[in-house]
Design an enzyme around this catalytic site. Structure first.
Site, PDB file in Angstrom:
ATOM      1  N   SER A 166       0.898  -1.174   0.126  1.00 52.32           N
ATOM      2  CA  SER A 166      -0.120   0.060   0.032  1.00 52.32           C
ATOM      3  C   SER A 166       0.821   1.157   0.080  1.00 52.32           C
ATOM      4  O   SER A 166       0.208   2.129  -0.456  1.00 52.32           O
ATOM      5  CB  SER A 166      -0.849   0.171   1.212  1.00 52.32           C
ATOM      6  OG  SER A 166      -0.195  -0.017   2.379  1.00 52.32           O
ATOM      7  N   ASP A 411      -1.384   6.872  12.266  1.00 54.63           N
ATOM      8  CA  ASP A 411      -0.636   6.227  10.886  1.00 54.63           C
ATOM      9  C   ASP A 411       0.544   7.119  10.875  1.00 54.63           C
ATOM     10  O   ASP A 411       0.534   8.182  10.171  1.00 54.63           O
ATOM     11  CB  ASP A 411      -1.774   6.202   9.935  1.00 54.63           C
ATOM     12  CG  ASP A 411      -0.861   5.555   8.643  1.00 54.63           C
ATOM     13  OD1 ASP A 411       0.304   5.115   8.753  1.00 54.63           O
ATOM     14  OD2 ASP A 411      -1.723   5.469   7.764  1.00 54.63           O
ATOM     15  N   HIS A 414       2.011   5.580   6.438  1.00 51.72           N
ATOM     16  CA  HIS A 414       1.787   6.007   4.999  1.00 51.72           C
ATOM     17  C   HIS A 414       1.989   7.495   4.999  1.00 51.72           C
ATOM     18  O   HIS A 414       2.395   8.141   5.805  1.00 51.72           O
ATOM     19  CB  HIS A 414       0.149   5.745   4.894  1.00 51.72           C
ATOM     20  CG  HIS A 414      -0.137   4.250   4.754  1.00 51.72           C
ATOM     21  ND1 HIS A 414      -0.556   3.563   5.746  1.00 51.72           N
ATOM     22  CD2 HIS A 414      -0.139   3.384   3.763  1.00 51.72           C
ATOM     23  CE1 HIS A 414      -0.802   2.252   5.364  1.00 51.72           C
ATOM     24  NE2 HIS A 414      -0.292   2.086   4.187  1.00 51.72           N
TER      25      HIS A 414
END
Ligand SMILES: *[C@@H]1O[C@H](CO)[C@@H](O)[C@H](O)[C@H]1NC(C)=O
Ligand SMILES: *[C@@H]1O[C@H](CO)[C@@H](O)[C@H](O)[C@H]1NC(C)=O
Ligand SMILES: *[C@@H]1O[C@H](CO)[C@@H](O)[C@H](O)[C@H]1NC(C)=O
Ligand SMILES: *[C@@H]1O[C@H](CO)[C@@H](O)[C@H](O)[C@H]1NC(C)=O
Ligand SMILES: *[C@@H]1O[C@H](CO)[C@@H](O)[C@H](O)[C@H]1NC(C)=O
Length: 437
Positions: A166, A411, A414
């Site tokens: 991802s 997070d 990312h």
């Protein structure tokens, strides 16, 4: 600090096993460890397909000369003029500093539909925007901000694939957004499986594809009721992941990357036999560590490319993307709260970030030699250092609504879009130009 958090979770897990701590405690630890990493960052009930949800919003119009979100962009999208500068080839573009760039960003969450929801930080109320307003300044030259018309013109009639997890998808979405100042692609996917998307820029006959392969080699989620009742991944470290390797022949450029999935418990297979594992909790298996799996997986993935009969293109290995948890691990309240980049003298690559990076570089060098013998070009898209300096660019708690019950609340893995990794595509265009493609 940083992802050492995950490391120490693993060692805690191991110690728990040794002490025969009640199974529940072990399970919780392992479960937390597994839930981390890239796909099910949020709700464990969400299927991996969820991660590609943003793509379902694809416009079907092939060449809507879509709105430009920034009139202050340094290079007009409609003008294409590229003169190769020979001096550039001498410059190490990956060594430099972040400098203010008031002209950025070049798209927004309203001008570009391709931003994945969990990286759409502005949607979730991120209050600051300075993290969008930096550009990378190599020590010895300039790195131009990506000119979308030039990019599309250079890649006219070509095919480019992203292979990985991802974070690789994060880069591809950045690219779609950067190019959206000129046009959007049309969805021409050959399967409803959102892990394998294919787009065509009709006006340029340019194909962009993404192949989901977080371990790069053949893998299988073993029995979810495996030794820890949380599932393990079987990694066939010497076997190609044919979901992507069988298709590389038609591509002119391949960008491969992988990283955070190797923190997951896994059992390693070679020549069809178990050789050991990483944090698998199986008594008679040797823990060879994630580094073993990481090295072998890259070795095999790169071999798949250079040994291909049909592949004639250029291969880019995009190096490890450091995360930036501070003040605790990802599951202990760690967060990424910095609001500006580091200077290069303020931090340095160390710990597992360094280890994983070095493994990539070593495996790349070895494979590059083999590739060269076969007339193939392997290139290192060496983004690790520039990325290390951007603790300010992660979603943190702005990857979801505050009231949402998410597993990885902060997070720091990312990247917000627009954001630092738009620069990965600046690097990419620079390198494509160097190929004289
Ligand atoms: C874009 O971000 C703004 C805040 O800057 C937010 O109000 C809006 O909902 C977001 N739009 C989309 C489509 O994500
Ligand atoms: C588009 O590009 C492909 C190669 O990617 C080529 O085979 C094909 O002929 C091109 N089509 C047109 C209409 O130029
Ligand atoms: C580990 O032990 C199990 C039985 O408990 C056995 O089936 C398996 O073959 C063993 N694996 C290795 C690698 O020795
Ligand atoms: C880092 O370099 C800058 C100049 O580039 C200097 O002002 C600063 O003091 C240095 N910081 C450290 C921690 O050495
Ligand atoms: C959050 O989710 C976890 C796991 O799905 C669940 O055990 C917990 O009760 C939930 N908490 C709240 C406040 O909804």
């Amino acid at each position: 600090m940083k992802l050492q958090a995950v490391e120490s979770s693993s060692s805690v897990g191991k110690r728990l096993v040794l002490k025969k701590t009640p199974r529940l405690v072990l399970l919780l630890t392992v479960l937390a460890l597994i839930i981390f990493t890239l796909i099910p960052l949020y709700k464990p009930t969400i299927t991996p397909l969820f991660i590609f949800k943003a793509f379902s919003l694809t416009s079907s119009s092939s060449s809507s000369s879509s709105s430009s979100s920034s009139s202050s962009s340094p290079s007009s999208p409609s003008s294409v003029s590229y003169v190769p500068e020979s001096s550039d080839s001498e410059c190490d573009i990956f060594s430099g500093e972040w400098v203010p760039n008031p002209g950025a960003p070049y798209y927004t969450n309203t001008s570009c539909w391709a931003i994945h929801d969990h990286q759409n930080c502005m949607k979730y109320g991120r209050p600051d925007t300075d993290f969008m307003k930096w550009k990378w300044k190599p020590d010895a030259c300039e790195l131009p901000v990506l000119n979308p018309s030039l990019f599309l013109e250079l890649l006219r009639g070509k095919k480019l694939a992203f292979v990985g997890d991802s974070v690789g998808r994060n880069q591809m979405q950045s690219l779609i957004c950067l190019l959206s100042r000129v046009t959007y692609p049309e969805d021409v996917s050959y399967t409803p499986d959102e892990k394998f998307k294919r787009w065509v820029y009709k006006d340029y006959n340019f194909t962009l594809a993404t192949f989901w392969s977080p371990f790069l080699v053949r893998s299988k989620e073993a029995d979810p009721n495996g030794p820890t009742l949380t599932g393990l991944f079987n990694l066939y470290l010497d076997e190609f992941d044919e979901d992507w390797t069988t298709q590389m022949g038609e591509f002119d450029y391949v960008i491969i990357s992988a990283g955070h999935w190797f923190f997951r418990p896994s059992i390693f297979y070679e020549k069809g036999h178990i050789v050991g594992c990483h944090f698998c909790q199986v008594k008679n298996l040797t823990d060879l560590t994630k580094y073993y799996g990481y090295r072998k997986a890259f070795r095999t993935a790169l071999r798949a490319i250079y040994s291909s009969e049909s592949f004639k293109g250029v291969t880019y290995l995009r190096t490890f993307s450091p995360s930036h948890f501070e003040g605790g691990s990802w599951n202990e309240g760690g967060n990424c709260l910095r609001r500006k980049p580091f200077l290069s003298n303020e931090t340095r690559l160390d710990g597992f970030n360094l280890e994983l990076y070095m493994i990539q570089v070593e495996e790349f060098r070895a494979a590059e030699e083999k590739a060269r013998e076969r007339g193939l070009r392997f290139r290192l898209l060496d983004t690790t250092q520039a990325t290390l300096l951007r603790p300010d660019g992660h979603p943190s708690r702005y990857g979801h609504w505050p009231h949402e019950n998410v597993t990885l609340y902060n997070d720091c893995v990312h990247w917000c879009l627009p954001g630092p990794i738009d620069t990965w595509n600046d690097f990419l265009l620079h390198m494509l130009k160097m190929e004289g493609c």
